[in-house]
Design an enzyme around this catalytic site. Structure first.
Site, PDB file in Angstrom:
ATOM      1  N   CYS A   8     -69.983 -21.118 121.170  1.00 58.81           N
ATOM      2  CA  CYS A   8     -70.693 -21.985 121.164  1.00 58.81           C
ATOM      3  C   CYS A   8     -71.729 -22.523 119.944  1.00 58.81           C
ATOM      4  O   CYS A   8     -72.426 -24.027 119.159  1.00 58.81           O
ATOM      5  CB  CYS A   8     -72.362 -22.236 122.213  1.00 58.81           C
ATOM      6  SG  CYS A   8     -71.249 -22.645 123.948  1.00 58.81           S
ATOM      7  N   CYS A  67     -74.025 -17.604 123.869  1.00 58.24           N
ATOM      8  CA  CYS A  67     -72.774 -18.026 123.435  1.00 58.24           C
ATOM      9  C   CYS A  67     -71.994 -18.023 121.987  1.00 58.24           C
ATOM     10  O   CYS A  67     -72.689 -19.258 121.187  1.00 58.24           O
ATOM     11  CB  CYS A  67     -72.092 -19.306 124.164  1.00 58.24           C
ATOM     12  SG  CYS A  67     -70.606 -19.243 123.560  1.00 58.24           S
TER      13      CYS A  67
END
Length: 147
Positions: free
Chosen positions: A75, A72
């Site tokens: 993230c 991600c």
């Protein structure tokens, strides 16, 4: 008499009782079992469902968990901000990270549908959640909403 709080050691998982005055003075305690610092300015790694349940269920401080995954992009972008927030918030709160790919049963238990998602826990109960990447100051404000 000084009030004490229970803190789970992020290294060995043992329970430690620490006086509030010691936490507020900056004289941070070490684990009574493994002698590692209970706070080191880094988020705790919740590598299993057992780690998660123990940290959330036993720690008496607010715990902010970042649900993330290595693939991600947002993230990865938020990771250094979350790390910086840990340095600012400890020892009055515990920050922790849970990789949703490594511990999918916890992500499913909490209905994580987008990442990054942060959930703020207090005394074992979810009290707030927020999805999307945030900067350090927004993470700190979110974590302080527990008080």
């Amino acid at each position: 008499m000084d009030k004490s709080v229970i803190i789970v050691c992020p290294q060995c998982g043992s329970l430690n009782k620490a006086p509030d005055s010691k936490l507020q003075s900056g004289n941070l305690p070490n684990c009574g079992r493994c002698h590692a610092p209970l706070f080191d300015g880094h988020p705790a790694d919740l590598a299993s469902a057992e780690d998660f349940d123990r940290m959330i269920g036993k720690t008496e401080l607010p715990v902010l968990v970042d649900f993330w995954a290595g693939w991600c992009g947002p993230c990865r972008a938020m990771a250094p901000e979350f790390e910086a927030a840990a340095r600012d918030l400890e020892p009055m709160a515990r920050l922790a990270k849970l990789d949703t790919e490594r511990v999918p049963e916890i992500a499913a238990r909490f209905g994580i549908q987008s990442i990054p998602t942060m959930i703020l826990f207090s005394r074992g109960r979810e009290i707030n959640r927020r999805s999307g990447a945030l900067g350090r100051s927004a993470i700190i404000a979110f974590a302080q909403s527990a008080s």
